[in-house]
Every structure is written in structure tokens, then in C-alpha cells.
Design an enzyme around this catalytic site. Structure first.
Site, PDB file in Angstrom:
ATOM      1  N   LYS A  81      39.063  35.988  49.087  1.00  0.00           N
ATOM      2  CA  LYS A  81      38.201  37.160  49.158  1.00  0.00           C
ATOM      3  C   LYS A  81      38.320  37.884  50.504  1.00  0.00           C
ATOM      4  O   LYS A  81      38.449  39.105  50.536  1.00  0.00           O
ATOM      5  CB  LYS A  81      36.738  36.722  48.940  1.00  0.00           C
ATOM      6  CG  LYS A  81      35.720  37.822  49.106  1.00  0.00           C
ATOM      7  CD  LYS A  81      35.803  38.815  47.962  1.00  0.00           C
ATOM      8  CE  LYS A  81      35.118  40.123  48.283  1.00  0.00           C
ATOM      9  NZ  LYS A  81      35.932  41.033  49.089  1.00  0.00           N
ATOM     10  N   HIS A 117      44.902  37.601  49.654  1.00  0.00           N
ATOM     11  CA  HIS A 117      45.545  36.888  48.551  1.00  0.00           C
ATOM     12  C   HIS A 117      46.957  37.413  48.291  1.00  0.00           C
ATOM     13  O   HIS A 117      47.179  38.186  47.362  1.00  0.00           O
ATOM     14  CB  HIS A 117      44.672  37.012  47.289  1.00  0.00           C
ATOM     15  CG  HIS A 117      45.195  36.263  46.101  1.00  0.00           C
ATOM     16  ND1 HIS A 117      45.979  35.136  46.195  1.00  0.00           N
ATOM     17  CD2 HIS A 117      45.023  36.488  44.765  1.00  0.00           C
ATOM     18  CE1 HIS A 117      46.279  34.710  44.968  1.00  0.00           C
ATOM     19  NE2 HIS A 117      45.711  35.513  44.089  1.00  0.00           N
ATOM     20  N   CYS A 147      49.579  33.164  40.649  1.00  0.00           N
ATOM     21  CA  CYS A 147      48.838  32.976  41.899  1.00  0.00           C
ATOM     22  C   CYS A 147      48.856  31.523  42.346  1.00  0.00           C
ATOM     23  O   CYS A 147      48.435  31.217  43.465  1.00  0.00           O
ATOM     24  CB  CYS A 147      47.401  33.458  41.734  1.00  0.00           C
ATOM     25  SG  CYS A 147      47.301  35.045  40.915  1.00  0.00           S
TER      26      CYS A 147
END
Lengths: 387, 139, 326
Positions: free
Chosen positions: A331, A335, A86
Site C-alpha cells: 500500500k 508494489h 504478483c
């Protein structure tokens, strides 16, 4: 090392793009970035590109970078995929900053892309688990949410924070996502709804988790002393740092503070000659709500064990003294793993240049924080504009 | 599709998984589990093998909902529902992630004493992979 | 010193399901027992074997004798992972038995013949749930350390028997099949059992009255109980080792779990008879005589407590578990 600046940044809307694969997503983000360069730029002048991507789905794991740039007719330049889960986007930017800062390159593309929503359920669950420790965490049946849930449980045990403070992070970030036209979730959620969502990995529920997302983002990195050839309003990258750590939580001294982030932050603050108090607003890696609370502490916005007070007191809302995740964060904005670190740049770029519309906040110094896995890798950047 | 752990990769860890084989740094005595390439404390790279007790306490844990289980654990989740994954702090010091079994998820608490036991972890390529899980410590 | 059993232990799976629960769903419970044990999703004959073996002190065993008819990885050595789990990996002889339900006694016989070793019998027999055959099937494991160092029980006599007698029960793939041949089955059973019981008692110089605890095969409660009666044993002698009532039938492990329960009940100087039957057909019997060591506080395997400690499943939970596991 010479100073560097960002003179263009753009992204696709985050969300579900059934019509687009990684090439189309990349092309869209590249176009948005090009449009943001005030005086325009010649794409053929790029002399390197770094593309962050986890490669979700596995359909183009090899030479992903050139598969994207060549799609736009950009051949010849050195391109590589950067993979740190990520944090792939953050590390793509770090490589771009190093390339320009070293003097080796004069116009470098830092990009990120991920296509997550064209996978079957099983494949999606498989890919979501590839960034933790495979031999032990994964073989305990652990999920990505589970790893952060274990950290959250420990955080609630070690501090005075309450379960509700996690949900308040979600509520705040949805408030911001609601006014971000690029966000995946452009709606607010009530605290009642956030606390009452179905459990996914106790103590975390569905509203503590970021979504899976399709998206891409691009940023153009150039030498600071050439920035004004592109725009009157460059965003200078004055601080940058990366860090790494054990992949498995069990191998770390603590699981309620990420040493990779502390290392990256210290390097970034040192280089920028700034302290946490100097930061006006920040984009942080809130893949799960607990991650934002840990970020407050690891970035020095709060003391160890006290991060939850920032959310409890509303200080990180848009109208607070330290707005965090004005974009909606992972959120609410979404993502798309490898794109996230560059997508954060897009938000910072827009905010610092006064282009953030309804979610505009004041500030000349911004920070972005991008974490890979559960903290196995992290980057922190500090950005400034001429006051 | 599940996490691919090749047969040889799993084989290299059977001592850890079936017998809690760890390593002790010959220099500073720090115990590492699972074994590392360098001592976590002093980075010395020489170790002697030690058999750990397989007992410890719950350092933290989560209760995973069946819907999110990784594909290789979907069968377990369908058969028995929610399951507990935990970090256990072994008596010798190192921490390790494993499932808790033989326990009501609602009764798990940080600090609870647990002991290891051999269970089926999962099956891949037709080969059953055995390894430790933890359950309530024997009285 | 004479060779005997120096330690023993058992392991039972996580769950049980009761007769009442079956009756609610199927209208009847064909097994004539109170309840039977059920393995969790992560348990099988290997994990139960490991858990039983870990209850036993056999660190120096040079022979590992294993019995199961439900090997989770057919065609391989269950002794492999088992040895590593209990610290017997390395120079250790392995013997594996599993053709019939007599396999547990065959493993015990082998270790006694070698004079030392670790014996482990573990089984998780299966059959389709809609067949009566399935109702009695449980699971469990027992382990015995064999040696000459202060044994808890020594062998006073033994006997064996084999002949051709077409089987009424056998395994078809993973599933147990019972042709329900009634009297035919009982006759074969009694014929083989009486041969080995008589011979083992004669070998020990004892009569049926001298036996304190008798453990007979438990794949069919009526046949076991009546067969024991026809051989001259009464309920007092047979009840301690009659674990089927709460465990169900655990195939090759049943005689050895029964033996463990009988030893738990036995005082020093007691005589314990254990007999095993294999369809197809043959039988073995051993007469053991306990020593004062049996009364040491830590010698008990706690079979009774272990049978109590299993967790009850509703039929729906049981069905879900089996549907996914099988």
C-alpha cells in the site's frame, strides 16, 4: 533437504524511476544486495538465478532473466524468469530455496523486477488486468481492484467488519511507509482522508489500493551451514510453502479466504515447526486493504471472520503485539509486481538483523506472504535468526 | 489495446455465453459452469452437457468507476458511466462472473434474484462478441 | 388446422428520450411523437432480436426468418448467434431480410408460406442527431411463432405490390437519409398501400369497416395517419397498433411491434390488418383473424407495459451515449 539461509538482501527505492529500465533497476537492486553481504561475495560464484517478473509492458517477455544477469556480465549460469503474477518474487525465492535446499546449488540469486510506470494509460490498464481470469472475469469488464472489491463486499456481508476497518489498514501502512526511506509513499494519511478517497470499485476507494511502482529486489540464498562464510548474522529460511487455486473467484468455494494461502502457510508452519502465535512480525500482501484482513485469517493470526479485530484493536501497528507490514506494505512501500515478494525479504532481513532504523520492531521469527492475482498462487515463508 | 481473446477462443465458449451450456459430472452429478477439465467435486473427467437456467442470485458485486475500466470496456464506461460486475450464484449451484445490466447500481444487493440476457460484451478485431449479462429477474 | 401465429413477443431497448428533451436542445422536435426508445451501449439489433425471440415459444421451429436493416455485423448471418441464443441451432432453415423497411413483413410472409417458423424483426435505425430525420428513429424488436397448433390468429387474406418509384428515403452507409419530398413521398406511399390493402381485404372477403385494428407503416406520423385515413380507416382502428408514439420508428421491426400491440388489444374473432411499405417501392398487407386462444391470459405480449418500462434519458445522457456508441 538441507537448511538454507539468506545472507544478503537489497532493493531499489520503490516508486517512479524515469531514468531506469528493468536492467538498470535490476543492477541497482543487485548492488544493494551485494553491499548487504557483510563479508562480501563473488558474483561469479552464483550458480543459478531465479527472477520474478510479470513482464509488464511486454518489451522483454522472452528470456527476461538472462537479459538482466547478462547486463551485469553474469553469463553462463542457468537463469530463468519465474512468473506467477504478483507472487512471481515469492516463487522465485521458493525456487531458490529448493535449489539450495536440494543440494543442487550453493549460491542462488532470488530476484524480482518490474517496470510499470513507462506505459501509456491504456497499456497500463491492460497489463493490470492480465492476472485475473481472462475469459469471464476480464470479459465482465472486471479490473484488479474490482476482483478484490467483490471479495471485500462479501467479507463485509459475512462478518461484523465495517468499511472503516479497510481504511484503517491503509492508515496503518502509511504510518510505516512514512518512516521507510525506500517506500513510494513516505507520508501518513488520516483516517478521514482514507475513508473519503474517490471510489474506484465499490466498496473500495483509491486509498484501499496499492500504487503502480517501478522497482527491483534481490536476495542471496545459500546453505545454512555455509552462511557464516558471508556474515555473522544470517537469516534462516526455516519454513516455506506455495499454493495455488482457481484464478476466478467464482470457481472457489469461498471468496473471503484464499485456499492457496492456507496451503502455503500450513506447509511453511509445518516445516518450521512453528505456529501463528510464534510469529513476531510479518510482511503480508496488501495489494488492497481487504487482502491484509484476509491474510490475518488465512495465516492464522485471527479466526475466520475475525481478522478485522486486529486492525480495530491496533495490534498490527508497529507498537502492537504483531506488527504487520512495517515496511509500509504494498500500500505505501509500493508494489512492483514481480519484485514485491523479494522486497518483502529485504524488509524481513533488515528487521531481523536490527537494521530497520525508525521502524525497527523486536522479533526473532518473521513471516512473509506473497499472493499472485486474486489468490491463484501464493507463497509463505518463515524466517528466523539466532536468538 | 484490450484483453485479447482470439476469435477461435471465443468461439469455443459460445455455447456457454449464448445458451448457458454447462456440464454435469456423469459420476457424482455435480454441475460445472463454465465447463471444467475435471469435476470440481470428484475430479471425474466425463460429463454430459446440460442447459442451465441462467437464473440465480447475486453472491457479491462491485461497482466499477469509469476511469479504471479496462480499455475494451472504456467505451461502455464513457457512454453509461459506472457499471456493475458481479458474481452470480446460479440456481444449479455454480457461480459465474458477469456484468449486471438494466439495473441501478445503488439497488444491487447480495441475494438479489437475477436472470441472464444476451448483450454485446465487447468488440475486438471488428467482431462483436455477444454473451450473457444478468439483470433483475423477471417477475 | 390452418396456419397462423401461435405466439408473439416484443423487446424494447433500455432507454427512451422525450419530445420535451429534444425541444430544449434543438428548439423543436420534428417527429410529432411523445418519445422514442434508445438502445443501451450493449444493445443492438441482435440482442433485441434475442430478447424478443426468448419471449416466444418456438422450440420446434425449423425455419428462422429474420428481418433487420441495421445488422450489427454486416455480411454475416444474424441467425447464427440468434439461433444459439434461443436453442434453434442445428437443422434449421434461415431466411434473412433487410433491404427495406418491408423486411419484417417479408419474414412473416416467408414463415407463413412455409407453414411454420420463428419470425424475428429487430431494428435500430440511425441518422445524425442534428438532422430532423433522426428525431423519430427508435428501436425495438418483435417475434412471432408461426404454426398450425392452436394459433392465436390465422391469415384471412394477403396481398403484395411492387413497382419502380424513386425513393425519398434510403440508407447511406449506416445513416438514414430523407430527401423530404413531402407530397411526392405520400403519393407513392398511398398508391402502394391502397393496392395491397384493397387486395388483402378482397382476398379476405372483408371491407374496411370489418377491420378492428389496422397497423400502417410509421416512419412518418402525418403520412401514416393521413394515409390510413385516405384508405378509409379511422383513429379507433389505427390507435392500438400506433406504437410509434412511444417507441419511435424501428424500421423493419415497426409493423411487427405494431401488430403485437394490436393483437394485445384484440378480442377473439377480431380482424387485424397489418401493412408494410418499402421505399423503392413496394408493399405487403396481411389480414389476420384472431381465435379464442388470443384471450388466454398468457397470450398477451405486454407491449404497453414494455413501452412504459423504458428509462428516461436527459439529452446530455442521450448525446453521450450516442456519441460513444456510433
Amino acid at each position: 533437504m538441507r537448511d538454507v539461509a539468506i545472507v544478503g538482501a537489497g532493493q531499489t527505492p520503490y516508486g517512479d524511476h524515469p531514468e531506469a529500465g528493468i536492467k538498470e533497476l535490476f543492477a541497482s537492486a543487485f548492488g544493494a544486495m551485494a553491499d548487504s553481504v557483510d563479508r562480501g561475495f563473488d558474483a561469479t560464484a552464483l550458480d543459478a538465478a531465479y527472477v520474478g517478473s510479470l513482464g509488464v509492458g511486454g518489451s522483454q517477455l522472452g528470456i527476461t532473466g538472462a537479459s538482466l544477469t547478462s547486463h551485469l556480465g553474469l553469463t553462463g549460469l542457468p537463469v530463468q524468469r519465474v512468473e506467477n503474477a504478483c507472487a512471481s518474487g515469492g516463487f522465485a525465492l521458493l525456487d531458490a530455496v529448493h535449489a539450495v535446499g536440494s543440494g543442487a546449488s550453493d549460491a542462488v540469486l532470488a530476484a524480482g523486477v518490474e517496470k510499470m510506470l513507462d506505459l501509456s494509460g491504456d497499456r497500463s490498464k491492460y497489463w493490470l488486468g492480465v492476472s485475473g481470469d481472462t475469459e469471464y472475469e476480464r470479459l465482465a469488464g472486471m479490473t484488479f481492484a474490482g476482483v478484490y472489491a467483490i471479495a471485500a463486499r462479501r467479507y463485509l456481508h459475512e462478518t461484523d467488519a465495517e468499511r472503516e476497518h479497510l481504511s484503517r489498514v491503509a492508515v496503518k501502512n502509511h504510518e510505516n511507509g512514512a518512516v521507510n526511506p525506500k517506500a513510494q509513499f513516505q507520508r501518513e494519511v488520516s483516517l478521514e482522508r482514507a475513508t473519503g478517497a474517490p471510489e474506484i470499485a465499490a466498496p473500495l476507494n483509491l486509498y484501499d489500493a496499492c500504487p503502480t511502482t517501478d522497482g527491483a529486489a534481490c536476495a542471496l540464498v545459500v546453505p545454512a551451514d555455509e552462511a557464516r562464510e558471508y556474515t555473522d548474522d544470517p537469516v534462516y529460511v526455516t519454513g516455506f510453502g506455495g499454493g495455488s487455486d482457481h484464478l476466478a473467484l467464482h470457481d472457489r468455494e469461498t471468496i473471503t479466504s484464499l485456499s492457496a494461502v492456507r496451503e502455503a502457510a500450513e506447509a511453511a508452519y509445518d516445516r518450521a515447526d512453528k505456529t501463528p502465535e510464534d510469529v513476531d512480525f510479518a510482511e503480508v500482501h496488501d495489494c488492497f486493504t481487504i487482502a491484509e484482513l484476509l491474510a490475518y485469517e488465512d495465516l492464522g493470526f485471527a479466526d475466520r471472520g475475525e481478522g478485522w479485530r486486529l486492525i480495530a484493536e491496533g495490534r498490527t501497528r508497529r507498537d502492537g503485539d504483531l506488527p504487520v507490514n512495517t515496511s509500509g506494505g504494498l500500500k505505501a512501500k509500493g508494489h512492483p509486481l514481480g519484485a514485491t515478494g523479494i522486497g518483502q525479504v529485504v524488509e524481513v532481513f533488515d528487521q531481523l538483523r536490527g537494521d530497520a532504523g525508525d521502524r525497527q520492531v523486536d522479533g526473532d521469527v518473521a513471516l512473509s506472504h506473497n499472493v499472485g492475482g486474486s489468490g491463484g498462487a501464493a507463497t509463505v515463508f518463515i524466517y528466523e535468526v539466532d536468538a | 489495446m484490450g484483453a485479447h481473446i482470439s476469435i477461435p477462443m471465443y468461439e469455443r465458449t459460445v455455447g456457454q455465453r449464448l445458451a448457458f451450456e454447462g456440464e454435469r459430472c456423469t459420476d457424482c452429478g455435480t454441475v460445472a459452469f463454465p465447463p471444467k477439465g475435471a469435476c470440481p467435486d470428484c475430479r471425474n473427467d466425463e460429463f454430459e452437457t446440460v442447459d442451465l437456467s441462467g437464473t440465480g442470485t447475486v453472491y457479491s458485486h462491485t461497482v466499477l468507476s469509469p476511469g479504471g475500466a479496462p480499455p475494451e470496456f472504456a467505451g461502455q464506461a464513457r457512454a453509461e458511466g459506472r457499471y456493475v460486475a458481479a458474481i452470480v450464484e446460479l440456481d444449479e449451484g455454480p457461480r459465474i462472473t458477469a456484468q449486471l445490466t438494466d439495473i441501478d447500481p445503488e439497488t444491487v444487493e447480495i441475494g438479489m434474484p437475477v436472470s441472464g440476457r444476451i448483450r454485446r460484451i465487447y468488440e475486438e478485431e471488428g467482431v462483436v462478441r455477444y454473451g450473457f449479462k444478468f439483470g433483475p429477474a423477471d417477475d | 388446422m390452418s396456419v397462423g401465429l401461435t405466439d408473439y413477443g416484443v423487446s424494447l431497448p433500455t432507454y427512451h428520450v422525450t419530445a420535451e428533451v429534444y425541444e430544449e436542445v434543438w428548439g423543436r422536435f420534428a417527429a410529432r411523437i411523445d418519445r422514442k426508445t434508445v438502445p443501451a451501449y450493449d444493445e443492438d439489433a441482435m440482442t433485441l432480436a434475442t430478447a424478443a425471440a426468448r419471449e416466444v415459444d418456438a422450440a420446434d421451429a425449423e425455419t428462422l426468418a429474420v428481418a433487420t436493416t441495421t445488422h450489427p455485423q454486416a455480411g454475416t448471418l444474424l441467425s447464427g448467434p440468434l439461433s444459439r441464443s434461443v436453442g434453434l441451432d442445428g437443422p434449421c432453415r434461415t431466411l434473412e431480410f433487410g433491404s427495406s423497411w418491408k423486411a419484417g413483413l417479408e419474414a412473416l410472409d416467408a414463415a407463413l408460406s412455409f407453414g411454420s417458423g420463428l419470425v424475428v424483426a429487430s431494428d435500430t435505425p440511425e441518422a445524425p442527431s442534428d438532422e430532423d430525420t433522426e428525431h423519430i428513429l427508435g428501436a425495438g424488436a418483435a417475434a412471432f411463432a408461426v404454426g398450425d397448433d392452436d394459433p392465436l390468429a390465422t391469415v384471412a387474406g394477403s396481398a403484395h405490390y411492387v413497382d419502380a418509384y424513386l425513393p425519398a428515403k434510403f440508407r447511406d452507409g449506416a445513416d438514414l437519409t430523407d430527401l423530404s419530398l413531402g407530397g411526392y413521398t405520400t403519393e407513392g406511399f398511398v398508391e402502394a398501400l391502397s393496392a395491397v390493402v384493397d387486395d388483402a381485404l378482397a382476398d379476405a372477403g372483408l371491407s374496411t369497416d370489418d377491420i378492428d385494428h389496422a397497423v400502417f407503416p410509421q416512419d412518418d406520423v402525418k403520412m401514416s395517419w393521413r394515409g390510413g385515413g385516405r384508405l378509409g380507416f379511422d383513429a379507433d382502428q389505427m390507435s392500438a397498433g400506433f406504437v410509434v408514439n412511444r417507441m419511435g420508428f424501428a424500421a423493419a421491426a415497426s409493423p411487427l411491434v405494431g401488430l403485437a400491440a394490436a393483437l394485445d388489444a384484440a378480442e377473439a374473432g377480431a380482424h387485424v390488418l397489418v401493412a408494410g411499405y418499402g421505399y423503392g417501392h413496394g408493399a405487403s398487407a396481411f389480414v389476420l383473424e384472431t381465435t379464442p386462444a388470443i384471450e388466454a391470459p398468457d397470450s398477451d405480449a405486454g407491449v404497453d407495459d414494455a413501452l412504459d418500462a423504458t428509462t428516461a434519458l436527459e439529452y446530455g445522457e442521450f448525446a453521450r451515449l450516442r456519441e460513444v456508441s456510433r
